[in-house]
Design a protein around this motif. Structure first.
Motif, PDB file in Angstrom:
ATOM      1  N   LEU A  98       0.817  -1.216   0.000  1.00 59.50           N
ATOM      2  CA  LEU A  98       0.000   0.000   0.000  1.00 59.50           C
ATOM      3  C   LEU A  98       0.854   1.271   0.000  1.00 59.50           C
ATOM      4  O   LEU A  98       0.516   2.229  -0.719  1.00 59.50           O
ATOM      5  CB  LEU A  98      -0.961  -0.008   1.189  1.00 59.50           C
ATOM      6  N   ILE A 128      -7.403  -5.127   2.266  1.00 62.27           N
ATOM      7  CA  ILE A 128      -6.792  -3.809   2.125  1.00 62.27           C
ATOM      8  C   ILE A 128      -7.212  -2.896   3.275  1.00 62.27           C
ATOM      9  O   ILE A 128      -6.385  -2.212   3.890  1.00 62.27           O
ATOM     10  CB  ILE A 128      -7.158  -3.193   0.767  1.00 62.27           C
ATOM     11  N   VAL A 141      -4.415   4.927   2.330  1.00 61.96           N
ATOM     12  CA  VAL A 141      -5.585   4.292   1.725  1.00 61.96           C
ATOM     13  C   VAL A 141      -6.697   5.297   1.387  1.00 61.96           C
ATOM     14  O   VAL A 141      -7.340   5.184   0.338  1.00 61.96           O
ATOM     15  CB  VAL A 141      -6.131   3.183   2.657  1.00 61.96           C
TER      16      VAL A 141
END
Length: 240
Positions: A98, A128, A141
């Motif tokens: 990420l 995720i 994110v």
């Protein structure tokens, strides 16, 4: 040296054992772009076991090279990227990957977060968001969610609603630091009412030092249809 290593697989395996990030950067910068592209493609060759080497290469170089290699990887066909995502998911590499995705170009981010595999397999998006919580990666994110198409963005709240209060608090802190409130408000407006109140209570803590921010968030929540979550009783700070 590189010209004498004709096999890209061998080159990847050698790079895997380069311990110094500076030396690894030097090796990668000597590689022609086409050779890097071919090396990355080896990650999805099922007849080889090179995913670890390819991911390690991308993960451990400097941030400038992370962007270059990430963009190079994202330029591949969706079918290739789907297989990379599936392999990364199977190897539980999201905490490492990420931060890489967060530094590639916006166009590359948009392509990655809208891949078919993310739409078709909810477990990938769940992993995720869990990595965002467990690895304190909401700052990476939330901007990615901003690049999602509507069907993907609509899938996020259903997963986020099942995360613990600490995850809601972590996302709010990341929104505060990176000014990602619009993304977070879009998620909050779609989660069940009890979680909206819980989230509003967490956000209310910021009002103690920045009343204008809380007023702005309350006003925006009203525009989005869930301003009642900020009612006085609902907005008492709670433990994260």
């Amino acid at each position: 040296m590189l010209e004498h290593i004709e096999n890209d697989e061998m080159l990847l395996r050698i790079s895997f054992f380069v311990e110094s990030p500076d030396r690894l950067d030097h090796v990668v910068r000597l590689m022609p772009a086409e050779r890097l592209r071919q090396a990355i493609l080896l990650a999805v060759d099922e007849s080889r076991d090179l995913l670890t080497e390819v991911m390690s290469l991308i993960i451990h170089v400097s941030y400038a090279l992370k962007r270059d290699l990430g963009d190079l990887a994202a330029a591949q066909d969706e079918s290739v990227l789907d297989r990379v995502v599936e392999a990364a998911h199977a190897q539980r590499l999201w905490t490492d990957l990420l931060p890489v995705i967060s530094v590639v170009s916006p166009a590359a981010q948009r392509k990655v977060v809208n891949l078919p595999v993310l739409r078709d397999d909810p477990r990938v998006l769940e992993a995720i968001l869990d990595a965002a919580h467990q690895g304190a990666l909401w700052g990476e994110v939330l901007p990615l969610i901003r690049h999602m198409d509507e069907p993907m963005r609509a899938a996020v709240p259903g997963i986020a609603a099942d995360l613990p209060p600490a995850a809601l608090a972590g996302a709010a802190d990341a929104a505060l630091l990176g000014e990602y409130w619009e993304v977070l408000l879009d998620i909050a407006r779609r989660i069940p009412e009890p979680r909206q109140r819980e989230w509003a209570a967490i956000v209310a803590r910021y009002g103690e030092v920045d009343p204008e921010l809380l007023a702005r968030l309350r006003h925006r929540a009203t525009d989005l249809g869930f301003g009642e979550a900020f009612a006085q009783d609902a907005a008492r700070p709670v433990a994260a």
